[in-house]
Design a protein around this motif. Structure first.
Motif, PDB file in Angstrom:
ATOM      1  N   LEU A  42       0.889  -1.202  -0.177  1.00 32.28           N
ATOM      2  CA  LEU A  42      -0.200   0.057  -0.121  1.00 32.28           C
ATOM      3  C   LEU A  42       1.085   1.264   0.108  1.00 32.28           C
ATOM      4  O   LEU A  42       0.405   2.253  -0.624  1.00 32.28           O
ATOM      5  N   LEU A  43       1.782   1.046   0.616  1.00 38.13           N
ATOM      6  CA  LEU A  43       2.778   2.412   0.742  1.00 38.13           C
ATOM      7  C   LEU A  43       3.315   2.756  -0.777  1.00 38.13           C
ATOM      8  O   LEU A  43       3.299   3.920  -1.183  1.00 38.13           O
ATOM      9  N   ASP A  49       0.647   7.076  -6.468  1.00 44.46           N
ATOM     10  CA  ASP A  49      -0.663   7.977  -6.817  1.00 44.46           C
ATOM     11  C   ASP A  49      -0.292   9.519  -6.379  1.00 44.46           C
ATOM     12  O   ASP A  49      -0.414  10.403  -7.132  1.00 44.46           O
ATOM     13  N   THR A  50       0.815   9.524  -5.712  1.00 37.97           N
ATOM     14  CA  THR A  50       1.371  10.930  -5.235  1.00 37.97           C
ATOM     15  C   THR A  50       1.929  11.609  -6.548  1.00 37.97           C
ATOM     16  O   THR A  50       1.549  12.759  -6.787  1.00 37.97           O
ATOM     17  N   PHE A  51       2.479  10.995  -7.332  1.00 36.96           N
ATOM     18  CA  PHE A  51       3.194  11.469  -8.411  1.00 36.96           C
ATOM     19  C   PHE A  51       2.565  11.164  -9.717  1.00 36.96           C
ATOM     20  O   PHE A  51       3.259  11.349 -10.718  1.00 36.96           O
ATOM     21  N   ALA A  52       1.221  10.525  -9.568  1.00 34.52           N
ATOM     22  CA  ALA A  52       0.633  10.177 -11.010  1.00 34.52           C
ATOM     23  C   ALA A  52       0.271  11.407 -11.716  1.00 34.52           C
ATOM     24  O   ALA A  52       0.284  11.471 -12.824  1.00 34.52           O
ATOM     25  N   TYR A 124       3.258   7.564   6.817  1.00 35.69           N
ATOM     26  CA  TYR A 124       4.279   6.892   6.215  1.00 35.69           C
ATOM     27  C   TYR A 124       4.800   7.085   4.727  1.00 35.69           C
ATOM     28  O   TYR A 124       5.834   7.310   4.704  1.00 35.69           O
ATOM     29  N   ALA A 125       3.640   7.650   4.077  1.00 37.49           N
ATOM     30  CA  ALA A 125       4.229   7.867   2.720  1.00 37.49           C
ATOM     31  C   ALA A 125       4.891   9.413   2.679  1.00 37.49           C
ATOM     32  O   ALA A 125       6.167   9.722   2.304  1.00 37.49           O
TER      33      ALA A 125
END
Length: 338
Positions: A42-43, A49-52, A124-125
């Protein structure tokens, strides 16, 4: 691989007029994706997703643009790209953590990491990106000077964010307090990006500090423009919810300046409603902020910081193609609509 690079390029249309910068941003994005794609579970999904949908990547662009002034620019180009990557990962770490604190549902037109994966994974991300940023910087910096500057910048960002938190629902926040906040929230990271680019390409530290000052001015102008857009654009254009900060007690420049001109206290009474504000009342606040000169005052300040940045640039850096690029970019940021 070529198809993947072309797909990345399509996400950087902001830089279409700056092909060399665009090329660097594509490479930096590729470096980021190479790192996050190797993270399991998941991390890893959250990081992907953060950089999508990447942002404008202005801070790594500042690293590369000021790096181009240095005598070692060509031979240090690969290291500069990785250092610029460290700045971008740090920036995104702060955005993830901001969204947790603000409980923001959207980022770059998509569900925020804390909305999609929950607060635990989001923490955590963000922490992972801080660690990745430090790793990239320490592996590629020529000395501890840059690492120390990075650490001090992180401290200043945290102080700026904490001051904003402490001023929540403070209807009497002053112009100076607001300007100090945006310097800590935004200006110092732009300053670090410009400093570290210049210094790591062989520019003497005393002159690299001039780049830092330019970056701080640019960052403050950028944040002022960001705050103006809350009152002059729509969520679909801006790619994040607008005016919701008012409900959470976070008051930016245009609102602060409008409150100073609110002689009949109508705007004050609306703002004090906080989380009970309806959409119609938020729209009324938007109209009042424009009517009472809040946007106009914020734009004047953005103009002033932009002028300071350009004056510093012209005074301390050679008149060449690279400086012209920075001048064009600075002017474009002041007029942007998203």
């Amino acid at each position: 691989m070529l198809e993947k690079r072309n797909n990345i390029k399509n996400k950087f249309t902001f830089w279409d007029s700056f092909p060399q910068v665009q090329k660097d941003m594509i490479e930096i994005s590729h470096i980021i994706l190479t790192h996050v794609n190797s993270v399991p579970g998941l991390l890893g999904q959250a990081l992907e997703d953060t950089f999508a949908v990447p942002g404008k990547m202005l801070r790594p662009a500042c690293v590369m643009l000021f790096g181009a002034f240095g005598p070692d620019a060509d031979q240090k180009h690969d290291e500069l790209q990785k250092i610029a990557t460290s700045i971008e990962t740090l920036h995104n770490a702060t955005l993830i953590h901001d969204d947790i604190i603000d409980e923001s549902s959207m980022r770059h037109g998509r569900p925020s990491i804390q909305t999609k994966y929950g607060k635990h994974i989001a923490v955590y991300a963000g922490d992972y990106l801080v660690a990745l940023s430090l790793t990239l910087l320490s592996e590629n910096a020529q000395s501890l000077h840059s690492v120390i500057a990075d650490g001090k910048t992180m401290q200043n960002i945290l102080v700026g964010e904490t001051e904003q938190y402490n001023n929540a629902y403070n209807i009497d926040i002053s112009e100076k307090e607001y300007l100090d906040q945006i310097k800590g929230k935004t200006g110092v990271l732009f300053g670090l990006a410009c400093f570290i680019g210049a210094y790591e390409s062989g520019t003497k530290v005393t002159k690299a500090l001039k780049a830092k000052k330019f970056g701080e001015y640019l960052g403050q102008a950028f944040q002022l423009r960001d705050d103006i857009l809350d009152y002059t654009t729509t969520s679909s254009t801006f790619k994040k919810p607008v005016l919701l900060d008012v409900k959470d007690g976070i008051y930016s420049g245009p609102l602060i300046f409008a409150l100073q001109n609110d002689d009949n206290n109508h705007l004050h009474e609306l703002v004090k409603m906080g989380k009970d504000l309806t959409q119609d009342q938020l729209h009324e606040i938007e109209n009042l902020v424009n009517h009472l000169g809040g946007v106009e005052r914020a734009q004047k300040l953005a103009d002033q910081y932009t002028e300071k940045a350009l004056a510093s640039l012209k005074k301390h850096w050679p008149d060449n193609e690279n400086r012209a690029l920075i001048e064009q970019l600075t002017g474009r940021l002041l007029k942007r609509q998203y």
